[in-house]
Design a protein around this motif. Structure first.
Motif, PDB file in Angstrom:
ATOM      1  N   ASN A 226       0.827  -1.207   0.000  1.00 30.47           N
ATOM      2  CA  ASN A 226       0.000   0.000   0.000  1.00 30.47           C
ATOM      3  C   ASN A 226       0.862   1.258   0.000  1.00 30.47           C
ATOM      4  O   ASN A 226       0.566   2.232  -0.709  1.00 30.47           O
ATOM      5  N   LEU A 227       1.947   1.232   0.780  1.00 35.71           N
ATOM      6  CA  LEU A 227       2.823   2.402   0.842  1.00 35.71           C
ATOM      7  C   LEU A 227       3.516   2.636  -0.499  1.00 35.71           C
ATOM      8  O   LEU A 227       3.577   3.781  -0.984  1.00 35.71           O
ATOM      9  N   LEU A 228       4.030   1.569  -1.108  1.00 32.97           N
ATOM     10  CA  LEU A 228       4.730   1.726  -2.384  1.00 32.97           C
ATOM     11  C   LEU A 228       3.800   2.239  -3.479  1.00 32.97           C
ATOM     12  O   LEU A 228       4.173   3.119  -4.263  1.00 32.97           O
ATOM     13  N   ILE A 229       2.598   1.698  -3.528  1.00 29.56           N
ATOM     14  CA  ILE A 229       1.651   2.151  -4.548  1.00 29.56           C
ATOM     15  C   ILE A 229       1.275   3.614  -4.307  1.00 29.56           C
ATOM     16  O   ILE A 229       1.099   4.397  -5.257  1.00 29.56           O
ATOM     17  N   ASP A 230       1.184   4.016  -3.054  1.00 31.99           N
ATOM     18  CA  ASP A 230       0.939   5.428  -2.744  1.00 31.99           C
ATOM     19  C   ASP A 230       2.108   6.296  -3.208  1.00 31.99           C
ATOM     20  O   ASP A 230       1.905   7.348  -3.837  1.00 31.99           O
ATOM     21  N   MET A 231       3.336   5.862  -2.912  1.00 31.07           N
ATOM     22  CA  MET A 231       4.508   6.632  -3.324  1.00 31.07           C
ATOM     23  C   MET A 231       4.632   6.720  -4.843  1.00 31.07           C
ATOM     24  O   MET A 231       5.129   7.706  -5.385  1.00 31.07           O
ATOM     25  N   LEU A 232       4.162   5.680  -5.533  1.00 27.86           N
ATOM     26  CA  LEU A 232       4.297   5.603  -6.987  1.00 27.86           C
ATOM     27  C   LEU A 232       3.030   6.022  -7.723  1.00 27.86           C
ATOM     28  O   LEU A 232       2.909   5.787  -8.927  1.00 27.86           O
ATOM     29  N   ALA A 233       2.111   6.672  -7.019  1.00 32.02           N
ATOM     30  CA  ALA A 233       0.872   7.129  -7.655  1.00 32.02           C
ATOM     31  C   ALA A 233       1.132   8.057  -8.846  1.00 32.02           C
ATOM     32  O   ALA A 233       0.443   7.948  -9.877  1.00 32.02           O
ATOM     33  N   PRO A 234       2.115   8.986  -8.783  1.00 33.43           N
ATOM     34  CA  PRO A 234       2.359   9.824  -9.967  1.00 33.43           C
ATOM     35  C   PRO A 234       2.768   9.041 -11.207  1.00 33.43           C
ATOM     36  O   PRO A 234       2.573   9.525 -12.330  1.00 33.43           O
ATOM     37  N   GLU A 235       3.330   7.844 -11.007  1.00 31.88           N
ATOM     38  CA  GLU A 235       3.711   7.001 -12.159  1.00 31.88           C
ATOM     39  C   GLU A 235       2.617   6.004 -12.529  1.00 31.88           C
ATOM     40  O   GLU A 235       2.813   5.159 -13.416  1.00 31.88           O
ATOM     41  N   ASP A 236       1.459   6.075 -11.835  1.00 28.34           N
ATOM     42  CA  ASP A 236       0.317   5.198 -12.113  1.00 28.34           C
ATOM     43  C   ASP A 236       0.628   3.722 -11.885  1.00 28.34           C
ATOM     44  O   ASP A 236       0.058   2.847 -12.555  1.00 28.34           O
ATOM     45  N   MET A 237       1.511   3.414 -10.937  1.00 26.80           N
ATOM     46  CA  MET A 237       1.774   2.017 -10.614  1.00 26.80           C
ATOM     47  C   MET A 237       0.609   1.454  -9.805  1.00 26.80           C
ATOM     48  O   MET A 237       0.013   2.153  -8.989  1.00 26.80           O
ATOM     49  N   ARG A 238       0.306   0.155 -10.040  1.00 29.17           N
ATOM     50  CA  ARG A 238      -0.862  -0.446  -9.408  1.00 29.17           C
ATOM     51  C   ARG A 238      -0.572  -1.738  -8.646  1.00 29.17           C
ATOM     52  O   ARG A 238      -1.360  -2.134  -7.793  1.00 29.17           O
ATOM     53  N   ARG A 239       0.497  -2.437  -8.953  1.00 27.15           N
ATOM     54  CA  ARG A 239       0.833  -3.672  -8.262  1.00 27.15           C
ATOM     55  C   ARG A 239       2.346  -3.759  -8.082  1.00 27.15           C
ATOM     56  O   ARG A 239       3.112  -3.220  -8.891  1.00 27.15           O
ATOM     57  N   VAL A 240       2.768  -4.474  -7.025  1.00 28.55           N
ATOM     58  CA  VAL A 240       4.187  -4.758  -6.841  1.00 28.55           C
ATOM     59  C   VAL A 240       4.387  -6.259  -6.741  1.00 28.55           C
ATOM     60  O   VAL A 240       3.472  -7.002  -6.326  1.00 28.55           O
ATOM     61  N   PHE A 241       5.565  -6.698  -7.126  1.00 26.33           N
ATOM     62  CA  PHE A 241       5.974  -8.101  -7.003  1.00 26.33           C
ATOM     63  C   PHE A 241       7.289  -8.108  -6.244  1.00 26.33           C
ATOM     64  O   PHE A 241       8.250  -7.443  -6.640  1.00 26.33           O
TER      65      PHE A 241
END
Length: 443
Positions: free
Chosen positions: A91-106
């Protein structure tokens, strides 16, 4: 001939080297300093290996790791299993990467894993999307993407490739936008257009319907801290969009503030499709890597109902609970202390202090950098820009003298590279500069 007192091989070094010299044994760290086994205090000019962003010995980090060990030391996240720290970090990473429109992490265990994940899932994406012939990768000369066979195949420096060939087929390399060393022009903007055009030409030559992705570092690190012209990444994004090619940003070094922005891609206002993350995600306190994917890729997998969409890829230590706890504590420090801004300020300060070296010392051809990624390019001749002979040991001599004067810097072939912790102060920077002055004066 001396026999090594221990039984391991060092990465990036011929084993015979350690038969004739002692290692530099680092035994303790504190803030921006490390201590060797002789009790000498050294300014850490390399942040471990580009990664101890918050500095050594942070009590917040140790508390978070210890607390997680008390709660749950390990469990895996295969087959639908989970644990709270992996969910919180996602949740934190997706929040930090919101300007890049990231939606999932692996999750994975480090940078090489993160790159391997990006390459594998890029190929799978195209199968899921109904274009299975898109399997080729294009990357930059001088690029560095880790040591797995996939990463080594897209690496753009033969020193990381030659001993391990043949590598992965379908990987092609184009010229990098290196203003100091390129065969085209000294004009940065002209160079940006030339190099973007070379990408387009390579895509067309290979056939757009066969190219899966273009992968590059926002600022090339191990290749020599190669900072691209301002328009290069936007032009690359445009070319990739024109032919539907995925854009993979290898942010293993540049991610989490090192280049003076939260992420290197953000320096150029570009949104990649995939981002590879590691190093600064935990500041080296625990091994962890992550690969982030945007909405385009998530939609393709979400819209797939057959076997081709199952992700048969993963690592035993994917989403390790202790690694995720370390990352959560680390990223709180990174954000609360605005370390990206400090990296920008202190990078400018160091660049200002070091730039005169190019006029002061015959062997320094150029000083360059972005944020707290800096390199001194070493030459035999300033006019021709011919590099020093790596076998001469000149860079190592400079680094050794600098160490004797209180600073640890990294000799890399024909360059001296600096990548100190992002918490560095002017006092630490001045000590680095003074040690390097002694190094060049005495080498």
């Amino acid at each position: 001939m001396q026999t090594s007192a221990y039984q391991f091989w060092h990465p990036m070094l011929h084993p015979n080297e350690m038969k004739v010299r002692e290692p530099i044994r680092i035994v303790r760290g504190d803030g921006c300093h490390v201590f060797d086994d002789g009790g000498n205090r050294l300014v850490d000019g390399v942040a471990g290996l580009w990664n101890v962003n918050v500095g050594h010995g942070r009590p917040e980090m140790k508390r978070a790791i210890a607390a997680q060990l008390d709660e749950l030391e390990y469990f895996q996240i295969f087959d639908g299993l989970s644990h709270p720290r992996a969910e919180e970090l996602s949740n934190l990473l997706i929040d930090m990467l919101a300007p890049e429109d990231m939606r999932r992490v692996f999750y994975s265990s480090g940078g090489s894993d993160a790159v391997e994940t990006a390459l594998r899932l890029a190929r799978q994406y195209w199968k899921v999307a109904g274009q299975p012939e898109r399997s080729k990768f294009i990357s930059l000369k001088q690029g560095y993407h880790g040591t797995h066979f996939g990463g080594a195949s897209v690496n753009g420096n033969m020193v990381f490739r030659r001993s391990y060939e043949p590598l992965l087929p379908g990987c092609y390399h184009i010229e990098t936008p290196w203003t100091y060393r390129n065969p085209f022009t000294d004009d940065p903007e002209e160079l940006a257009h030339i190099c973007a055009t070379l990408l387009e030409r390579e895509i067309l030559f290979q056939g757009p319907d066969t190219v899966a992705a273009f992968i590059a570092e926002p600022v090339q690190g191990a290749g020599g801290v190669i900072v691209p012209p301002a328009s290069y990444w936007p032009l690359v994004r445009s070319v990739c969009d024109k032919y539907g090619v995925l854009l993979i940003a290898d942010e293993v070094v540049t991610g989490f503030g090192r280049a003076g922005a939260a992420f290197g891609s953000r320096l150029w206002g570009v949104k990649p499709d995939i981002m590879c993350l590691a190093k600064g995600i935990t500041s080296g306190y625990f091994p962890l890597g992550a690969t982030a994917f945007n909405q385009r890729i998530v939609d393709a997998f979400d819209g797939n109902d057959d076997f081709s969409g199952a992700i048969f890829h993963g690592y035993t230590y994917s989403g390790h609970p202790v690694g995720c706890a370390a990352a959560l504590a680390n990223l709180k420090i990174v954000r609360d202390e605005n370390l990206a801004a400090n990296a920008g300020r202190m990078g400018d300060y160091l660049l200002q202090k070091l730039s005169p070296f190019a006029g002061r010392y015959a062997a320094v051809g150029e000083v360059r950098g972005k944020g707290l990624m800096l390199a001194l390019d070493l030459v035999q001749d300033k006019r021709s820009r011919e590099p020093v002979d790596p076998a001469s040991g000149y860079a190592a001599r400079v680094a050794e003298i600098a160490r004797l004067h209180g600073a640890l810097v990294r000799p890399v072939g024909t360059k001296i590279i600096l990548s100190p912790p992002l918490v560095i102060s002017e006092q630490h920077a001045d000590a680095l500069v003074a040690a390097l002055e002694a190094g060049f004066a005495g080498a």
